[in-house]
Write a protein that holds these residues in place. Structure first.
Motif, short mmCIF file in Angstrom:
data_model
loop_
_atom_site.label_atom_id
_atom_site.label_comp_id
_atom_site.label_asym_id
_atom_site.label_seq_id
_atom_site.Cartn_x
_atom_site.Cartn_y
_atom_site.Cartn_z
N LEU A 27 40.54 48.42 39.96
CA LEU A 27 40.54 47.12 40.63
C LEU A 27 41.76 46.95 41.53
N THR A 28 42.89 47.44 41.08
CA THR A 28 44.11 47.37 41.89
C THR A 28 43.94 48.22 43.15
N ASP A 29 43.36 49.40 42.99
CA ASP A 29 43.12 50.26 44.14
C ASP A 29 42.09 49.66 45.10
N ALA A 30 41.10 48.96 44.56
CA ALA A 30 40.07 48.34 45.41
C ALA A 30 40.66 47.23 46.25
N GLY A 31 41.59 46.49 45.68
CA GLY A 31 42.25 45.43 46.43
C GLY A 31 41.69 44.05 46.12
N GLY A 33 39.80 40.64 46.14
CA GLY A 33 38.48 40.23 46.59
C GLY A 33 37.41 41.30 46.50
N LYS A 34 37.78 42.53 46.20
CA LYS A 34 36.82 43.63 46.08
C LYS A 34 36.42 43.80 44.63
N SER A 35 35.21 44.29 44.42
CA SER A 35 34.72 44.47 43.06
C SER A 35 34.32 45.92 42.82
N GLY A 95 22.49 41.08 32.25
CA GLY A 95 22.06 41.75 33.47
C GLY A 95 23.15 42.53 34.17
N VAL A 96 22.88 42.79 35.44
CA VAL A 96 23.78 43.57 36.27
C VAL A 96 25.02 42.74 36.57
N TYR A 97 26.19 43.37 36.43
CA TYR A 97 27.45 42.66 36.68
C TYR A 97 28.42 43.59 37.38
N ARG A 98 29.45 42.97 37.94
CA ARG A 98 30.54 43.69 38.59
C ARG A 98 31.85 43.11 38.10
N LYS A 102 41.10 38.70 39.17
CA LYS A 102 41.02 37.24 39.16
C LYS A 102 41.53 36.71 40.49
N GLU A 103 40.76 35.83 41.11
CA GLU A 103 41.16 35.23 42.37
C GLU A 103 42.26 34.19 42.14
N GLY A 104 43.15 34.09 43.09
CA GLY A 104 44.20 33.09 43.02
C GLY A 104 45.35 33.43 42.09
#
Length: 105
Positions: A27-31, A33-35, A95-98, A102-104
């Motif tokens: 997640l840190t590498d994705a940046g 807002g990215k999932s 179901g399907v999740y990503r 956490k935003e903010g």
């Protein structure tokens, strides 16, 4: 999130579980807002634990661990579990999740 906060979260996760560390690293590498998908986390974790005779679908063994650690991380406020583009309650989702940071902050 700031780099210091990310580092602190990674240090905390390292004390807990290697699957949680893998999720937070991705997640840190994705940046912001990215999932990522749980399958991506399981594949990454499995590749780091692969041995010469491991099956090609080794990652499937780690899907449950990824889900459990995602729930733990979401309950502690470090990440969000997303379903259809919206954050969901980590105690009650199907179901399907990503996964995303956490935003903010």
């Amino acid at each position: 999130m700031t780099d210091a906060k990310n580092s602190a979260e990674l240090e905390t996760a390292k004390k807990n579980d290697p699957v949680a560390v893998a999720i937070l690293n991705l997640l840190t590498d994705a940046g912001p807002g990215k999932s990522i998908s749980p399958m991506q986390a399981a594949r990454t974790f499995a590749e780091s634990h692969r041995q010469g005779n491991s099956p090609t679908d080794l990652w499937r063994r780690y899907l449950n661990a990824v889900r459990q650690q995602a729930i733990h991380l979401a309950r502690s406020g470090r990440i969000e579990i997303i379903h259809k583009g919206k954050p969901v309650d980590p105690n009650n989702f199907k179901g399907v999740y990503r996964l995303r940071l956490k935003e903010g902050g």
